[in-house]
Scaffold this motif. Structure first.
Motif, PDB file in Angstrom:
ATOM      1  N   ASN A   1      37.249  12.839  58.932  1.00 61.02           N
ATOM      2  CA  ASN A   1      37.600  11.686  58.111  1.00 61.02           C
ATOM      3  C   ASN A   1      39.081  11.814  57.772  1.00 61.02           C
ATOM      4  O   ASN A   1      39.527  12.875  57.334  1.00 61.02           O
ATOM      5  CB  ASN A   1      36.804  11.678  56.798  1.00 61.02           C
ATOM      6  CG  ASN A   1      35.359  11.324  57.008  1.00 61.02           C
ATOM      7  OD1 ASN A   1      35.027  10.184  57.270  1.00 61.02           O
ATOM      8  ND2 ASN A   1      34.485  12.318  56.924  1.00 61.02           N
ATOM      9  N   HIS A   2      39.857  10.762  57.982  1.00 61.41           N
ATOM     10  CA  HIS A   2      41.278  10.778  57.650  1.00 61.41           C
ATOM     11  C   HIS A   2      41.431  10.267  56.228  1.00 61.41           C
ATOM     12  O   HIS A   2      41.045   9.132  55.932  1.00 61.41           O
ATOM     13  CB  HIS A   2      42.095   9.910  58.617  1.00 61.41           C
ATOM     14  CG  HIS A   2      43.551   9.998  58.376  1.00 61.41           C
ATOM     15  ND1 HIS A   2      44.304  11.035  58.844  1.00 61.41           N
ATOM     16  CD2 HIS A   2      44.400   9.198  57.680  1.00 61.41           C
ATOM     17  CE1 HIS A   2      45.562  10.873  58.462  1.00 61.41           C
ATOM     18  NE2 HIS A   2      45.639   9.772  57.757  1.00 61.41           N
TER      19      HIS A   2
ATOM     20  N   ILE B   1      35.633  13.286  49.013  1.00 63.23           N
ATOM     21  CA  ILE B   1      34.546  12.717  49.809  1.00 63.23           C
ATOM     22  C   ILE B   1      33.413  13.728  49.847  1.00 63.23           C
ATOM     23  O   ILE B   1      33.625  14.934  49.733  1.00 63.23           O
ATOM     24  CB  ILE B   1      34.989  12.350  51.241  1.00 63.23           C
ATOM     25  CG1 ILE B   1      35.445  13.582  52.015  1.00 63.23           C
ATOM     26  CG2 ILE B   1      36.052  11.266  51.212  1.00 63.23           C
ATOM     27  CD1 ILE B   1      35.663  13.345  53.498  1.00 63.23           C
TER      28      ILE B   1
ATOM     29  N   ARG C   1      36.869  17.575  57.893  1.00 64.22           N
ATOM     30  CA  ARG C   1      35.527  17.603  58.478  1.00 64.22           C
ATOM     31  C   ARG C   1      34.621  18.391  57.557  1.00 64.22           C
ATOM     32  O   ARG C   1      34.958  19.495  57.161  1.00 64.22           O
ATOM     33  CB  ARG C   1      35.540  18.283  59.849  1.00 64.22           C
ATOM     34  CG  ARG C   1      36.196  17.487  60.914  1.00 64.22           C
ATOM     35  CD  ARG C   1      36.194  18.184  62.272  1.00 64.22           C
ATOM     36  NE  ARG C   1      35.786  19.575  62.203  1.00 64.22           N
ATOM     37  CZ  ARG C   1      34.878  20.126  62.999  1.00 64.22           C
ATOM     38  NH1 ARG C   1      34.266  19.431  63.922  1.00 64.22           N
ATOM     39  NH2 ARG C   1      34.573  21.403  62.892  1.00 64.22           N
TER      40      ARG C   1
ATOM     41  N   TYR D   1      32.684   8.619  48.264  1.00 64.96           N
ATOM     42  CA  TYR D   1      34.043   8.976  47.856  1.00 64.96           C
ATOM     43  C   TYR D   1      34.227   8.669  46.376  1.00 64.96           C
ATOM     44  O   TYR D   1      33.512   7.849  45.804  1.00 64.96           O
ATOM     45  CB  TYR D   1      35.082   8.218  48.686  1.00 64.96           C
ATOM     46  CG  TYR D   1      35.080   6.728  48.447  1.00 64.96           C
ATOM     47  CD1 TYR D   1      35.944   6.152  47.524  1.00 64.96           C
ATOM     48  CD2 TYR D   1      34.187   5.896  49.123  1.00 64.96           C
ATOM     49  CE1 TYR D   1      35.919   4.781  47.285  1.00 64.96           C
ATOM     50  CE2 TYR D   1      34.170   4.535  48.893  1.00 64.96           C
ATOM     51  CZ  TYR D   1      35.032   3.985  47.975  1.00 64.96           C
ATOM     52  OH  TYR D   1      35.004   2.639  47.733  1.00 64.96           O
TER      53      TYR D   1
ATOM     54  N   LEU E   1      32.830   6.343  56.060  1.00 60.61           N
ATOM     55  CA  LEU E   1      32.975   7.797  56.064  1.00 60.61           C
ATOM     56  C   LEU E   1      32.017   8.436  57.059  1.00 60.61           C
ATOM     57  O   LEU E   1      30.846   8.068  57.131  1.00 60.61           O
ATOM     58  CB  LEU E   1      32.711   8.368  54.667  1.00 60.61           C
ATOM     59  CG  LEU E   1      33.781   8.054  53.629  1.00 60.61           C
ATOM     60  CD1 LEU E   1      33.324   8.495  52.250  1.00 60.61           C
ATOM     61  CD2 LEU E   1      35.103   8.715  53.995  1.00 60.61           C
ATOM     62  N   SER E   2      32.531   9.394  57.806  1.00 62.23           N
ATOM     63  CA  SER E   2      31.713  10.121  58.773  1.00 62.23           C
ATOM     64  C   SER E   2      30.769  11.073  58.057  1.00 62.23           C
ATOM     65  O   SER E   2      31.169  11.797  57.156  1.00 62.23           O
ATOM     66  CB  SER E   2      32.631  10.920  59.708  1.00 62.23           C
ATOM     67  OG  SER E   2      31.875  11.838  60.448  1.00 62.23           O
TER      68      SER E   2
ATOM     69  N   GLY F   1      28.572  10.807  52.633  1.00 62.73           N
ATOM     70  CA  GLY F   1      29.268   9.541  52.847  1.00 62.73           C
ATOM     71  C   GLY F   1      29.720   8.811  51.602  1.00 62.73           C
ATOM     72  O   GLY F   1      29.818   7.594  51.597  1.00 62.73           O
TER      73      GLY F   1
ATOM     74  N   ASP G   1      43.099  15.245  57.736  1.00 62.14           N
ATOM     75  CA  ASP G   1      41.851  14.988  58.446  1.00 62.14           C
ATOM     76  C   ASP G   1      40.872  16.062  58.000  1.00 62.14           C
ATOM     77  O   ASP G   1      41.121  17.247  58.197  1.00 62.14           O
ATOM     78  CB  ASP G   1      42.056  15.046  59.962  1.00 62.14           C
ATOM     79  CG  ASP G   1      42.906  13.896  60.445  1.00 62.14           C
ATOM     80  OD1 ASP G   1      43.775  14.134  61.288  1.00 62.14           O
ATOM     81  OD2 ASP G   1      42.711  12.757  59.982  1.00 62.14           O
TER      82      ASP G   1
END
Length: 95
Positions: free
Chosen positions: A88-89, A53, A26, A59, A81-82, A57, A24
């Motif tokens: 984001n996992h 990522i 951030r 990847y 995507l956050s 937003g 995860d």
């Protein structure tokens, strides 16, 4: 495993075995940035895969080998995507 800032290495390429690496992630702060997962690291450290990522937003998937980068999947926008600092996992798998 939980890291605020740092790097964690997990051997994944012994005898060409399959692997799954998950985290995860951030991305916080005002400046742009990126984070990702590294897998398939060769014994000498000169080759590996990177699933990345970006804070805006996007990847992408890249390979490093023979002293050069190869783009396997260019940085691509995703609404999944956050971009607000929440986690984001991510998962990188070789089967």
């Amino acid at each position: 495993m939980s890291l605020q800032l740092g790097v964690s290495w997990v051997p994944t390429d012994r005898d060409g075995l399959d692997f799954i690496v998950e985290a995860d992630l951030r991305l916080v702060g005002d400046a742009g940035g990126a984070a990702g997962l590294v897998g398939s690291l060769t014994d000498e450290g000169s080759g590996y895969l990177v699933f990345m990522i970006s804070k805006d937003g996007r990847y992408g998937l890249f390979r490093r080998g023979a002293g050069a980068w190869q783009t396997l999947l260019p940085m691509t926008a995703s609404p999944l995507l956050s971009t607000d600092g929440s986690a984001n996992h991510l998962m990188l798998a070789r089967r």
